[in-house]
Design a protein around this motif. Structure first.
Motif, PDB file in Angstrom:
ATOM      1  N   GLY A 218       0.813  -1.212   0.000  1.00  0.00           N
ATOM      2  CA  GLY A 218       0.000   0.000   0.000  1.00  0.00           C
ATOM      3  C   GLY A 218       0.844   1.258   0.000  1.00  0.00           C
ATOM      4  N   SER A 219       1.889   1.287   0.813  1.00  0.00           N
ATOM      5  CA  SER A 219       2.729   2.494   0.857  1.00  0.00           C
ATOM      6  C   SER A 219       3.472   2.680  -0.456  1.00  0.00           C
ATOM      7  CB  SER A 219       3.692   2.447   2.042  1.00  0.00           C
ATOM      8  OG  SER A 219       4.577   1.355   1.974  1.00  0.00           O
ATOM      9  N   LEU A 220       3.924   1.588  -1.073  1.00  0.00           N
ATOM     10  CA  LEU A 220       4.573   1.709  -2.377  1.00  0.00           C
ATOM     11  C   LEU A 220       3.631   2.304  -3.421  1.00  0.00           C
ATOM     12  CD1 LEU A 220       6.511  -1.678  -2.601  1.00  0.00           C
ATOM     13  CD2 LEU A 220       7.541   0.610  -2.529  1.00  0.00           C
ATOM     14  N   ALA A 221       2.390   1.838  -3.423  1.00  0.00           N
ATOM     15  CA  ALA A 221       1.414   2.369  -4.374  1.00  0.00           C
ATOM     16  C   ALA A 221       1.199   3.862  -4.145  1.00  0.00           C
ATOM     17  CB  ALA A 221       0.093   1.615  -4.253  1.00  0.00           C
ATOM     18  N   ASN A 222       1.144   4.270  -2.883  1.00  0.00           N
ATOM     19  CA  ASN A 222       0.941   5.689  -2.588  1.00  0.00           C
ATOM     20  C   ASN A 222       2.166   6.529  -2.946  1.00  0.00           C
ATOM     21  OD1 ASN A 222      -1.747   5.710  -1.618  1.00  0.00           O
ATOM     22  ND2 ASN A 222      -1.057   4.775   0.288  1.00  0.00           N
ATOM     23  N   ILE A 223       3.350   5.971  -2.777  1.00  0.00           N
ATOM     24  CA  ILE A 223       4.559   6.672  -3.206  1.00  0.00           C
ATOM     25  C   ILE A 223       4.515   6.918  -4.714  1.00  0.00           C
ATOM     26  CG2 ILE A 223       7.060   6.390  -3.523  1.00  0.00           C
ATOM     27  CD1 ILE A 223       6.958   4.922  -0.717  1.00  0.00           C
ATOM     28  N   GLY A 224       4.127   5.903  -5.454  1.00  0.00           N
ATOM     29  CA  GLY A 224       3.993   6.071  -6.903  1.00  0.00           C
ATOM     30  C   GLY A 224       2.954   7.125  -7.256  1.00  0.00           C
ATOM     31  N   ARG A 225       1.807   7.112  -6.557  1.00  0.00           N
ATOM     32  CA  ARG A 225       0.769   8.114  -6.823  1.00  0.00           C
ATOM     33  C   ARG A 225       1.269   9.523  -6.514  1.00  0.00           C
ATOM     34  NH1 ARG A 225      -2.467   4.216  -3.768  1.00  0.00           N
ATOM     35  NH2 ARG A 225      -3.550   2.879  -5.275  1.00  0.00           N
ATOM     36  N   ALA A 226       2.007   9.654  -5.410  1.00  0.00           N
ATOM     37  CA  ALA A 226       2.534  10.968  -5.043  1.00  0.00           C
ATOM     38  C   ALA A 226       3.517  11.470  -6.098  1.00  0.00           C
ATOM     39  CB  ALA A 226       3.198  10.904  -3.679  1.00  0.00           C
ATOM     40  N   MET A 227       4.384  10.598  -6.582  1.00  0.00           N
ATOM     41  CA  MET A 227       5.349  11.004  -7.605  1.00  0.00           C
ATOM     42  C   MET A 227       4.633  11.407  -8.892  1.00  0.00           C
ATOM     43  SD  MET A 227       8.466   8.262  -7.001  1.00  0.00           S
ATOM     44  CE  MET A 227       9.616   9.090  -8.125  1.00  0.00           C
ATOM     45  N   ASP A 228       3.600  10.669  -9.265  1.00  0.00           N
ATOM     46  CA  ASP A 228       2.852  11.006 -10.481  1.00  0.00           C
ATOM     47  C   ASP A 228       2.126  12.338 -10.324  1.00  0.00           C
ATOM     48  OD1 ASP A 228       3.704   8.610 -11.557  1.00  0.00           O
ATOM     49  OD2 ASP A 228       1.822   7.547 -11.154  1.00  0.00           O
ATOM     50  N   ALA A 229       1.544  12.558  -9.139  1.00  0.00           N
ATOM     51  CA  ALA A 229       0.831  13.815  -8.894  1.00  0.00           C
ATOM     52  C   ALA A 229       1.793  14.987  -8.874  1.00  0.00           C
ATOM     53  CB  ALA A 229       0.065  13.732  -7.575  1.00  0.00           C
ATOM     54  N   ALA A 230       2.965  14.783  -8.297  1.00  0.00           N
ATOM     55  CA  ALA A 230       3.971  15.836  -8.285  1.00  0.00           C
ATOM     56  C   ALA A 230       4.368  16.209  -9.709  1.00  0.00           C
ATOM     57  CB  ALA A 230       5.190  15.395  -7.480  1.00  0.00           C
ATOM     58  N   ARG A 231       4.592  15.210 -10.533  1.00  0.00           N
ATOM     59  CA  ARG A 231       4.952  15.460 -11.931  1.00  0.00           C
ATOM     60  C   ARG A 231       3.872  16.266 -12.632  1.00  0.00           C
ATOM     61  NH1 ARG A 231       9.294  15.612 -14.926  1.00  0.00           N
ATOM     62  NH2 ARG A 231      10.032  14.224 -13.282  1.00  0.00           N
ATOM     63  N   ALA A 232       2.614  15.889 -12.403  1.00  0.00           N
ATOM     64  CA  ALA A 232       1.506  16.588 -13.065  1.00  0.00           C
ATOM     65  C   ALA A 232       1.373  18.026 -12.581  1.00  0.00           C
ATOM     66  CB  ALA A 232       0.204  15.823 -12.816  1.00  0.00           C
ATOM     67  N   ALA A 233       1.761  18.284 -11.340  1.00  0.00           N
ATOM     68  CA  ALA A 233       1.628  19.621 -10.753  1.00  0.00           C
ATOM     69  C   ALA A 233       2.923  20.429 -10.830  1.00  0.00           C
ATOM     70  CB  ALA A 233       1.176  19.495  -9.304  1.00  0.00           C
ATOM     71  N   ASN A 234       3.911  19.924 -11.551  1.00  0.00           N
ATOM     72  CA  ASN A 234       5.212  20.599 -11.680  1.00  0.00           C
ATOM     73  C   ASN A 234       5.918  20.789 -10.341  1.00  0.00           C
ATOM     74  OD1 ASN A 234       5.113  20.960 -14.564  1.00  0.00           O
ATOM     75  ND2 ASN A 234       3.616  22.604 -14.224  1.00  0.00           N
ATOM     76  N   VAL A 235       5.727  19.824  -9.446  1.00  0.00           N
ATOM     77  CA  VAL A 235       6.447  19.797  -8.179  1.00  0.00           C
ATOM     78  C   VAL A 235       7.690  18.932  -8.374  1.00  0.00           C
ATOM     79  CG1 VAL A 235       6.383  18.995  -5.774  1.00  0.00           C
ATOM     80  CG2 VAL A 235       4.386  20.132  -6.776  1.00  0.00           C
ATOM     81  N   PRO A 236       8.879  19.469  -8.173  1.00  0.00           N
ATOM     82  CA  PRO A 236      10.089  18.664  -8.385  1.00  0.00           C
ATOM     83  C   PRO A 236      10.187  17.517  -7.391  1.00  0.00           C
ATOM     84  CG  PRO A 236      10.647  20.776  -7.407  1.00  0.00           C
ATOM     85  CD  PRO A 236       9.200  20.852  -7.772  1.00  0.00           C
ATOM     86  N   VAL A 237      10.759  16.426  -7.857  1.00  0.00           N
ATOM     87  CA  VAL A 237      10.912  15.218  -7.044  1.00  0.00           C
ATOM     88  C   VAL A 237      12.394  14.969  -6.792  1.00  0.00           C
ATOM     89  CG1 VAL A 237      10.554  12.720  -6.963  1.00  0.00           C
ATOM     90  CG2 VAL A 237       8.786  14.205  -7.945  1.00  0.00           C
ATOM     91  N   VAL A 238      12.734  14.733  -5.529  1.00  0.00           N
ATOM     92  CA  VAL A 238      14.083  14.364  -5.125  1.00  0.00           C
ATOM     93  C   VAL A 238      14.061  12.916  -4.663  1.00  0.00           C
ATOM     94  CG1 VAL A 238      16.001  14.846  -3.552  1.00  0.00           C
ATOM     95  CG2 VAL A 238      14.557  16.731  -4.373  1.00  0.00           C
ATOM     96  N   VAL A 239      14.898  12.098  -5.253  1.00  0.00           N
ATOM     97  CA  VAL A 239      14.993  10.680  -4.878  1.00  0.00           C
ATOM     98  C   VAL A 239      16.264  10.482  -4.056  1.00  0.00           C
ATOM     99  CG1 VAL A 239      15.400   8.355  -5.771  1.00  0.00           C
ATOM    100  CG2 VAL A 239      13.614   9.794  -6.770  1.00  0.00           C
ATOM    101  N   VAL A 240      16.117   9.813  -2.914  1.00  0.00           N
ATOM    102  CA  VAL A 240      17.224   9.575  -1.997  1.00  0.00           C
ATOM    103  C   VAL A 240      17.477   8.080  -1.890  1.00  0.00           C
ATOM    104  CG1 VAL A 240      18.079   9.939   0.348  1.00  0.00           C
ATOM    105  CG2 VAL A 240      16.561  11.636  -0.702  1.00  0.00           C
ATOM    106  N   GLN A 241      18.742   7.702  -1.870  1.00  0.00           N
ATOM    107  CA  GLN A 241      19.128   6.288  -1.774  1.00  0.00           C
ATOM    108  C   GLN A 241      20.175   6.128  -0.680  1.00  0.00           C
ATOM    109  OE1 GLN A 241      20.610   4.688  -5.474  1.00  0.00           O
ATOM    110  NE2 GLN A 241      20.126   2.593  -4.889  1.00  0.00           N
ATOM    111  N   ASN A 242      19.902   5.226   0.254  1.00  0.00           N
ATOM    112  CA  ASN A 242      20.810   4.994   1.374  1.00  0.00           C
ATOM    113  C   ASN A 242      21.885   3.973   0.996  1.00  0.00           C
ATOM    114  OD1 ASN A 242      21.363   5.434   4.308  1.00  0.00           O
ATOM    115  ND2 ASN A 242      21.078   3.220   4.359  1.00  0.00           N
ATOM    116  N   THR A 243      23.117   4.245   1.405  1.00  0.00           N
ATOM    117  CA  THR A 243      24.230   3.342   1.147  1.00  0.00           C
ATOM    118  C   THR A 243      24.954   3.042   2.444  1.00  0.00           C
ATOM    119  OG1 THR A 243      24.548   4.135  -1.117  1.00  0.00           O
ATOM    120  CG2 THR A 243      26.429   3.065  -0.071  1.00  0.00           C
TER     121      THR A 243
END
Length: 212
Positions: free
Chosen positions: A31-56
């Motif tokens: 469920g959280s993965l699906a919502n993350i995808g929805r948030a990223m898609d909505a951000a793209r549609a609204a011209n909200v920049p997306v920052v992706v972070v990866q832990n190492t």
């Protein structure tokens, strides 16, 4: 009130949390993965920049060993575009990275946070964002926690997640479901925020026999 200049930061959505050694238990990871995808898609549609972070983690670590399957970004995030990428080695997405400089460069005043884990990297980033003078939003159903047991005691994933969300809402962030946030992007409505005093007064008055 001026319209917020948002960025969506998607923290550590990596396979380790899905089918690796640190599976998210609450809310359910699918469920959280699906919502993350929805948030990223909505951000793209609204011209909200997306920052992706990866832990190492350091080479040979049991979690997030660079180049391993567990370290890799999950397909939900890897398959979607983003404006900025950060690799980090500590919980906060600000520490040892260029995030603060990127935020200043792009005039961001509001940081919307999703990803994993609610109580660790999300929390560290939320706290630091507030201290940096940013307005913060947390997507309650686009993040998640794991259970712990150590010498201090035990806590379920739900206890940890729910407690951190209540604490965030009391002072540090506006906490809201992904669907509500998508509506905020469309309408410009301000998400509800709260205070430590108000949160505490409500809790005290809810106790049987309490008098304020």
């Amino acid at each position: 009130m001026n319209k917020p200049h948002r960025a969506l930061i998607v923290i550590d959505v990596q396979n380790e949390y899905v089918d690796g050694n640190l599976p998210i238990e609450y809310p359910g990871v699918e469920g959280s993965l699906a919502n993350i995808g929805r948030a990223m898609d909505a951000a793209r549609a609204a011209n909200v920049p997306v920052v992706v972070v990866q832990n190492t983690a350091p080479a040979g670590a049991p979690l997030f060993d660079k180049g391993s399957h567990g370290w890799a970004l999950h397909e939900v995030v890897a398959s979607r575009p983003h404006e900025h990428y950060i690799e980090k080695r500590l919980p906060s997405a600000f520490t040892g990275t260029d995030l603060a400089a990127w935020i200043r460069q792009h005039g961001i005043d509001t940081l919307t946070v999703a990803g994993y884990m609610s109580h660790n990297c999300v929390a560290s980033t939320v706290f630091e964002a507030l201290h940096a003078g940013l307005a913060v939003e947390v997507l309650i159903d686009a993040t998640g926690s794991v259970p712990y047991a150590n010498r201090a005691g035990t806590a379920s994933a739900r206890q940890i997640h729910d407690t951190f969300m209540v604490v965030f809402q009391s002072r540090f962030a506006a906490v809201l479901p992904t669907a509500e946030w998508i509506g905020v992007l469309a309408t410009g409505a301000a998400p509800e925020r709260d205070t430590i005093y108000g949160s505490n007064q409500r809790a005290r008055s809810a106790k049987p026999g309490a008098a304020l």
